[in-house]
Design a protein around this motif. Structure first.
Motif, short mmCIF file in Angstrom:
data_model
loop_
_atom_site.label_atom_id
_atom_site.label_comp_id
_atom_site.label_asym_id
_atom_site.label_seq_id
_atom_site.Cartn_x
_atom_site.Cartn_y
_atom_site.Cartn_z
N GLN A 199 64.00 -57.36 63.95
CA GLN A 199 64.80 -56.45 63.13
C GLN A 199 66.28 -56.63 63.39
O GLN A 199 67.10 -56.36 62.52
CB GLN A 199 64.39 -55.01 63.42
CG GLN A 199 62.97 -54.73 62.94
CD GLN A 199 62.55 -53.30 63.20
OE1 GLN A 199 63.32 -52.39 63.01
NE2 GLN A 199 61.32 -53.12 63.63
N ALA A 246 66.31 -58.45 58.30
CA ALA A 246 66.83 -58.29 59.66
C ALA A 246 68.35 -58.14 59.64
O ALA A 246 69.04 -58.66 58.77
CB ALA A 246 66.45 -59.50 60.50
N GLU A 247 68.81 -57.38 60.60
CA GLU A 247 70.25 -57.24 60.76
C GLU A 247 70.74 -58.37 61.67
O GLU A 247 70.07 -58.74 62.63
CB GLU A 247 70.57 -55.89 61.40
CG GLU A 247 72.05 -55.59 61.43
CD GLU A 247 72.37 -54.31 62.21
OE1 GLU A 247 71.44 -53.54 62.50
OE2 GLU A 247 73.55 -54.13 62.53
N VAL A 248 71.89 -58.92 61.34
CA VAL A 248 72.44 -60.03 62.14
C VAL A 248 73.73 -59.58 62.80
O VAL A 248 74.60 -59.01 62.13
CB VAL A 248 72.70 -61.26 61.25
CG1 VAL A 248 73.28 -62.40 62.09
CG2 VAL A 248 71.42 -61.72 60.58
#
Lengths: 80, 454
Positions: free
Chosen positions: B141, B168-170
């Motif tokens: 995630q 997903a957060e980057v």
């Protein structure tokens, strides 16, 4: 089931588990139906999560430890 | 040269003289020598003392800490090296020696040697052991990316992540990835990523370059930081052919930054297909179950008793019919019986008809009436006779008749006055005569003496 609380990970794992259970056979009809309903909900959740995540949240930690939005592609394009 | 005039040199002076020769000779400055290292001693101060030798000859040599610090590898005995330096005399021991400025492994590059050495060291410590490798999460995630904030690597990683798995957060932790200060910068970025909450996986890497460019990823501090990470780390340094120490200690080695991004996340198209497959699997399974259950139901429903329900209740119908008939028959019998009883009783009742008694009694009444009449007549006649007699007697005894003969009756207050004692002199006296009444007042009352008659 609330869509917000389930992560994609959990949703697809649960979906796989439901399919596995159904594939095992000898599931009573009522259970099969409720598994099916839940599985359908989960597949919708998965679909929505995949479809709705059109724009990725990308941020960069700057030197002061602040999170700022990052768009490498546009930055790159702008410098070309 | 006179013996007496001969002046003796000090050892120091002589040595200085020799040293001056060395200093003056340009061929002894900046010499290039190749040979094998032996007796290598690395002093705690950082100076390296060693002997450089070949088959026949040996020469003591030293490399001072200032130069030794820039060595990428650690000199070891038996190693063939290329040296650059100058030859001079160490006055203390009167020995000439080689003062090395630069040392390189002969044949293979120094970086290669350094690489092999660190690799061996860390391997001995077990840092590359498969048991240390952490599982890369299937559906991360939050993904940390540690690389330069500009350049092909970050672009490749970000575009690949966006294309494959935008869920997903980057979070990018920028770091210098080449040149002096790159290794500490990468270490710092790793530490920041490590303290960032809930990162599921980290990509550490950079794009392709020379071995010098990639060198930071062969530095021990970087390797150790990666090895100590509790977050799974995917390394992606340079191109497919480049392998760094970071690749050995990371949990997963990706040949390129793009590949790292591909290894970090699933492809959303695959996932969509998988979700669809699961969905259609479910549909077909449940459809199969439904049709199977439906068949089962049909089988049960068409089974003998359910298919011909009338057979189930026929015996009961028959029993009911019989019971009904019985009921009617018995009902009629009872009715007949009761009717007979009624007739009997009616007959008995008729026999007991009180009419005859009435007639009897009527006759009696008539006879009694006649007898009563006769008796009454007789009685009346008798009473009449008796009455006439009485009348005659009464006629004879009537005081009024006596009054005809001059007698009267005196009353006061409707009471017959029989004695003067009873008289109230104030009240009038009613004197009844034969033909009327005299009302008289009393003048006087005289009591009659005994024997006197009036």
């Amino acid at each position: 089931m609330t869509k917000n609380t389930v992560s994609f990970d959990q949703a697809i794992e649960q979906l796989e588990e439901i399919v596995r259970q159904l594939e095992q056979g000898d599931v009573p009809l009522e259970d099969a139906i409720s598994l099916y309903k839940k599985g359908m909900e989960l597949s919708t959740v998965c679909h929505e999560k995949l479809h709705n995540a059109e724009k990725q949240l990308i941020s960069i930690m700057d030197d002061s430890g602040e999170k700022v939005p990052f768009d490498a592609i546009e930055n790159e394009d702008a410098t070309r | 040269m006179h013996v007496t005039a001969t002046s003796y040199l000090t050892v120091k002076a002589l040595t200085k003289y020799i040293k001056r020769k060395f200093d003056a000779d340009p061929h002894l400055r900046n010499v290039y020598v190749k040979g094998e290292l032996s007796n290598v001693k690395i002093h705690t101060s950082g100076h390296i003392y060693f002997t450089i030798k070949d088959d026949q000859t040996r020469m003591p040599a030293v490399m001072f800490a200032a130069q030794a610090r820039s060595l990428k590898f650690r000199p070891e005995s038996g190693m063939n090296v290329l040296l650059q330096g100058d030859v001079n005399v160490y006055e203390g021991s009167g020995q000439y020696q080689l003062y090395a400025q630069v040392m390189q492994p002969d044949g293979i590059g120094e970086l290669f040697v350094a690489f092999e050495q660190l690799k061996e060291k860390l391997a001995k410590e077990g840092l590359f052991h498969p048991s240390r490798k952490k599982q890369i999460p299937k559906y991360p995630q939050k993904i940390g990316v540690i690389t330069a904030s500009t350049g092909a690597a970050i672009r490749d990683i970000v575009t690949t992540l966006s294309r494959r798995y935008p869920l997903a957060e980057v979070i990018i932790f920028p770091a210098l990835v080449q040149g002096a200060g790159a290794a500490p910068s990468i270490v710092k970025a790793l530490k920041r990523a490590h303290s960032y909450p809930n990162l599921d996986v980290c990509i550490v890497g950079r794009g392709g370059g020379s071995i010098e460019d990639l060198w930071a990823f062969n530095e021990e501090i970087v390797a150790r930081e990666i090895a100590n990470s509790t977050i799974p780390i995917i390394s992606a340094v340079g191109h497919e052919t480049d392998t760094t120490i970071a690749d050995f200690v990371s949990d997963l080695r990706a040949p390129t930054p793009t590949a790292a991004a591909e290894l970090a996340v699933p492809n959303q198209l695959d996932l969509l297909e998988r979700v669809s497959n699961r969905k259609s699997q479910m549909v077909s399974i449940v459809t199969a179950i439904l049709s199977q259950e439906r068949k089962r139901l049909n089988r049960v429903v068409s089974a003998y008793p359910l298919a011909y329900p009338e057979r189930l209740y026929r015996p009961f119908v028959e029993r009911l019919t019989r019971a009904n008939e019985q009921l009617e028959k018995n009902g009629r019998a009872i009715l007949q019986q009761k009717q007979q009883q009624l007739a009997q009783q009616t007959m008995r009742l008729t026999l007991q008809n009180p009419q005859r008694m009435v007639l009897q009694h009527q006759k009696n009444v008539i006879s009694y009436e006649q007898r009563l009449q006769l008796a009454a007549q007789k009685n009346v006649q008798a009473k009449g006779r008796s009455f006439s007699n009485m009348i005659q007697l009464l006629e004879a005894l009537n005081p009024l008749k006596i009054m005809d003969r001059g007698y009267s009756l005196t009353y006061q207050n409707d009471q017959v006055v029989k004695s003067i004692e009873e008289i109230n002199p104030t009240q009038p006296l009613h004197i009844k005569l034969q033909d009327g009444v005299v009302i008289a007042s009393i003048e006087s009352i005289n009591k009659q003496s005994k024997g006197e008659s009036s």
